[in-house]
Enzyme design. Structure first.
Site, PDB file in Angstrom:
ATOM      1  N   SER A 195       0.916  -1.364   0.112  1.00 18.93           N
ATOM      2  CA  SER A 195      -0.001   0.044   0.049  1.00 18.93           C
ATOM      3  C   SER A 195       0.996   1.181   0.044  1.00 18.93           C
ATOM      4  CB  SER A 195      -1.162  -0.059   1.278  1.00 18.93           C
ATOM      5  OG  SER A 195      -1.976   0.836   1.008  1.00 18.93           O
ATOM      6  N   ASP A 290      -9.696  -4.346  -4.529  1.00 15.60           N
ATOM      7  CA  ASP A 290      -9.243  -3.368  -3.590  1.00 15.60           C
ATOM      8  C   ASP A 290      -9.289  -2.046  -4.404  1.00 15.60           C
ATOM      9  OD1 ASP A 290      -6.985  -1.820  -2.595  1.00 15.60           O
ATOM     10  OD2 ASP A 290      -5.369  -3.001  -3.088  1.00 15.60           O
ATOM     11  N   HIS A 320      -7.900  -5.570   0.038  1.00 14.62           N
ATOM     12  CA  HIS A 320      -6.632  -4.768   0.542  1.00 14.62           C
ATOM     13  C   HIS A 320      -6.490  -5.125   2.071  1.00 14.62           C
ATOM     14  CE1 HIS A 320      -4.024  -1.083   0.062  1.00 14.62           C
ATOM     15  NE2 HIS A 320      -4.217  -1.104   1.442  1.00 14.62           N
TER      16      HIS A 320
END
Length: 348
Positions: A195, A290, A320
């Site tokens: 991320s 995601d 995610h």
């Protein structure tokens, strides 16, 4: 579908790890009716986790940042479980903004000089710390048989852009300069993260390719990376509610990290907007559910256009945050084993 009352009773009786150890047909029943978007079906373990998390109280982004950080770390510690590791050592180096904490992981049975991964954690540049990502780093170290160095870079809003990048770059330089003394093979050091950490990793790899006096990464491990602050691609809207990472969370993080007057195409911010020529070979993993999926895929195409060797895997049914879920179920650990195997191949 099992009632909310019965589901809560199961969670209390078995705990998260026990619940996700149940047979797959039971998991499917507890998760509820299958959810499909754009031809992708949400993994039942992910669907059950989302259902449970919906019963556990307010979302992180609705809390004060201090309380949200504590909740974020506690949740990922629970989902990561107790992962085995040979040795863990903490130390502090001089960083651009003061002391910078690093955590070193050595897998069991490893001796002598070895490949390594410099790991930059996720959390939107606002959340996350060494403890929240302890299980991920242990897992990658053991599965890939590499040393892992986790970086506790400064967080916003206390330290806004470009503090996160500056700390990531300083940590990379320090590790590569001291590699031999750390038991690390200088020519076999990867950079990676998830991320926001995937964003910082991509930026470090690009920056190193343009810098003459630093060892460049031998490999990049990019797990659902954030790659663009300029344009919001369709998955951000399509999947921005109901799949753990929400639009509200992303907006809070962006507003906290940026002062508001930055060039969003800055070379320390949006890797999708930079020349990636010469960057290290990469394994990029995206998740089908995601909000960052499309910009991760766009970055894969961007790297390939620059002549970079890329292996792209979309974990179609996952959400995610799956990197932190190595302590529960089967789906997330399998996906992370694939990532660890790619890391091992990339550094061999």
């Amino acid at each position: 579908m099992v009632s909310t009352t019965k589901l809560l009773a199961l969670v209390q009786a078995k705990g998260a790890q026990g619940l996700f150890s149940l047979p797959t047909p039971v998991i499917r029943r507890l998760a509820g009716r299958p959810r499909t978007v754009e031809g992708r079906t949400l993994d039942p373990e992910m669907q059950l986790l989302l259902r449970i998390m919906g019963l556990q109280g307010p979302a992180v982004e609705t809390l004060s940042i201090t309380r949200g950080r504590r909740m974020y770390t506690e949740a990922f510690q629970m989902l990561g479980g107790a992962q085995p590791i040979g040795a863990v050592t903490d130390r502090t180096i001089d960083g651009p903004g003061g002391p910078l904490a690093l955590r070193f992981y050595t897998p069991r049975g490893l001796s002598g000089r070895s490949p390594a991964l410099v790991y930059l954690h996720g959390g939107g540049w606002v959340y996350g710390d060494l403890d929240a990502y302890d299980a991920v780093c242990r897992f990658l170290a053991e599965e890939a048989q590499v040393r892992v160095v986790s970086v506790d870079y400064r967080l916003a809003p206390e330290a806004q852009f470009p503090a996160g990048f500056e700390d990531a770059w300083a940590a990379w330089r320090w590790v590569t300069e001291h590699a031999t003394g750390l038991g690390i093979e200088p020519s076999a050091i990867a950079v990676g993260g998830d991320s926001a950490g995937g964003n910082l990793s991509a930026l470090v790899a690009q920056h190193a390719a343009r810098t003459d006096d630093v060892v460049a990464p031998a490999f990049q491990l990019l797990i659902y990376p954030a790659t663009d602050f300029v344009e919001e691609l369709p998955s951000r809207t399509l999947l921005g509610e109901g799949y753990l990472l929400t639009k509200a969370f992303m907006d809070l993080c962006s507003d906290s990290y940026l002062a508001g007057d930055e060039d969003r195409a800055d070379a320390r911010l949006s890797p999708l907007r930079q020349d990636a020529t010469g960057a290290a070979p990469a394994y990029v993993v995206t998740a089908g559910f995601d909000p960052l999926r499309d910009e991760g895929t766009a970055y894969v195409e961007h790297l390939r256009a620059a002549g970079v060797t890329v292996e792209h895997v979309e974990e179609r049914g996952l959400i995610h945050g799956f990197a932190n879920m190595v302590g529960i179920g089967r789906s997330a650990p399998r996906a992370m084993r694939r990532a660890a195997a790619a890391l091992q191949r990339g550094l061999s």
